[in-house]
Design a protein around this motif. Structure first.
Motif, PDB file in Angstrom:
ATOM      1  N   THR A  14      15.788 -30.510   0.319  1.00  0.00           N
ATOM      2  CA  THR A  14      15.121 -29.764   1.377  1.00  0.00           C
ATOM      3  C   THR A  14      15.329 -28.277   1.116  1.00  0.00           C
ATOM      4  O   THR A  14      16.426 -27.860   0.733  1.00  0.00           O
ATOM      5  N   LYS A  74      10.647 -33.959   2.999  1.00  0.00           N
ATOM      6  CA  LYS A  74       9.867 -35.165   3.236  1.00  0.00           C
ATOM      7  C   LYS A  74       9.325 -35.219   4.665  1.00  0.00           C
ATOM      8  O   LYS A  74       8.258 -35.767   4.902  1.00  0.00           O
ATOM      9  N   LYS A  75      10.056 -34.644   5.614  1.00  0.00           N
ATOM     10  CA  LYS A  75       9.632 -34.699   7.009  1.00  0.00           C
ATOM     11  C   LYS A  75      10.172 -33.496   7.745  1.00  0.00           C
ATOM     12  O   LYS A  75      11.268 -33.017   7.459  1.00  0.00           O
ATOM     13  N   GLU A 122      10.776 -32.045  11.714  1.00  0.00           N
ATOM     14  CA  GLU A 122      10.858 -32.451  13.118  1.00  0.00           C
ATOM     15  C   GLU A 122      11.406 -31.312  13.965  1.00  0.00           C
ATOM     16  O   GLU A 122      12.264 -30.553  13.516  1.00  0.00           O
ATOM     17  N   SER A 173       6.454 -33.354  14.910  1.00  0.00           N
ATOM     18  CA  SER A 173       6.845 -34.043  13.689  1.00  0.00           C
ATOM     19  C   SER A 173       5.691 -34.002  12.706  1.00  0.00           C
ATOM     20  O   SER A 173       4.525 -34.145  13.099  1.00  0.00           O
ATOM     21  N   ASP A 222       4.708 -35.154   8.466  1.00  0.00           N
ATOM     22  CA  ASP A 222       5.011 -35.721   7.166  1.00  0.00           C
ATOM     23  C   ASP A 222       3.709 -35.904   6.398  1.00  0.00           C
ATOM     24  O   ASP A 222       2.668 -35.367   6.786  1.00  0.00           O
ATOM     25  N   ASP A 223       3.753 -36.657   5.307  1.00  0.00           N
ATOM     26  CA  ASP A 223       2.554 -36.826   4.487  1.00  0.00           C
ATOM     27  C   ASP A 223       1.476 -37.641   5.185  1.00  0.00           C
ATOM     28  O   ASP A 223       0.285 -37.496   4.872  1.00  0.00           O
TER      29      ASP A 223
END
Length: 289
Positions: free
Chosen positions: A122, A136-137, A139, A150, A152-153
């Motif tokens: 990260t 990856k995410k 939040e 939130s 993500d992909d």
């Protein structure tokens, strides 16, 4: 320096002269040079001692640490502003209770999260033009742990009860949007438009458009189509006005009538025909062409 003297007697061969005396020591310019170097060494020692004491005084060396840096049981405690010229590796960085923690940089501030193989998992980069986050995410949660945002992909989730868009030109969605309710702020207009493409609203149980304290307008450049596949289209109002319907031809009479009847062509087109004792729609069929 004391002078040492000794008498050397030659035992091997006699001498008519008296015993010879040899002086042992440093004399002359050698002695003066030695005194000079000893004095210079003492001066250097005193200067070095004075500089050491001055450095200790300026840097504020104590038993607990140096200057604003204190050594505690939990780690290092740094007070005031600090400048790091090389990367800083630490398990935890926190400010004093009740004070804020500031990070300042002339270019950017980068925070990297690494794994055991020193691979970046990260990354957060705050630069002069943008704030970038890689991971990856992403939040955003409240203090109680409720999800607010939130990403993500696969999807972007907004967990707040209300999403407000304060931009003057609204929000542009290049693709579809799914939401149970779209409404404007009180006393503000709600406009849904597609400047270059079509606007489609779909729902399995129905689409409701309601304006409780104002008007509702639907404007298009070419055609406005209302279609119901299995049901009906109902216009329920005290007054229904169609001011721009075409008028059929009529025969002038002494007094022009103000009552018309609505006629429907085979192609579904509506037009007005001057009312008579009977239906006049057949007379004005030229409008349907």
């Amino acid at each position: 320096m004391p002078q040492e003297q000794y008498t050397h007697h030659r035992s091997t061969m006699p001498s008519s002269e008296g015993p010879q005396v040899y002086k042992v020591g440093i004399y002359g310019w050698r002695k003066r040079c030695l005194y000079f170097f000893v004095l210079l060494l003492m001066i250097l020692i005193l200067v070095n001692l004075a500089m050491t004491i001055w450095i200790l005084k300026v840097m504020n060396f104590t038993i607990d640490g140096m200057g604003n840096l204190r050594i505690t049981e939990k780690g290092l405690k740094l007070e005031g502003d600090s400048e790091f010229l090389q990367p800083l590796y630490a398990k935890e960085i926190q400010s004093r209770p009740g004070n804020a923690l500031y990070f300042k940089s002339a270019r950017n501030v980068t925070v990297n999260i690494l794994n055991d193989q020193t691979k970046v998992l990260t990354q957060l980069i705050t630069g002069p033009k943008a704030v970038e986050a890689y991971g990856k995410k992403f939040e955003v949660k409240t203090v109680s742990g409720k999800l607010l945002f939130s990403a993500d992909d696969n999807e972007v989730v907004v967990g707040a009860e209300r999403l407000r868009v304060l931009g003057a030109e609204g929000t542009v969605f290049p693709k579809s949007i799914e939401t149970p309710n779209v409404r404007a702020d009180p006393f503000k207009e709600l406009r849904l438009e597609s400047p270059t493409r079509s606007l489609v609203m779909e729902a399995p149980k129905g689409v409701e458009i309601n304006a409780e304290a104002g008007n509702m307008e639907a404007t298009c450049r070419t055609e406005l189509r209302l279609e119901s596949k299995d049901g009906e289209i109902r216009l329920d109002a005290a007054k229904i006005k169609l001011p721009r319907l075409p008028h059929g031809s009529y025969t002038p009479t002494g007094t022009r009538q103000k009552v018309f009847e609505i006629c429907v062509c085979a192609n579904g087109r509506l037009f007005l025909s001057q009312a008579g004792t009977g239906s006049t729609c057949q007379i004005n069929t030229s409008v349907c062409l």
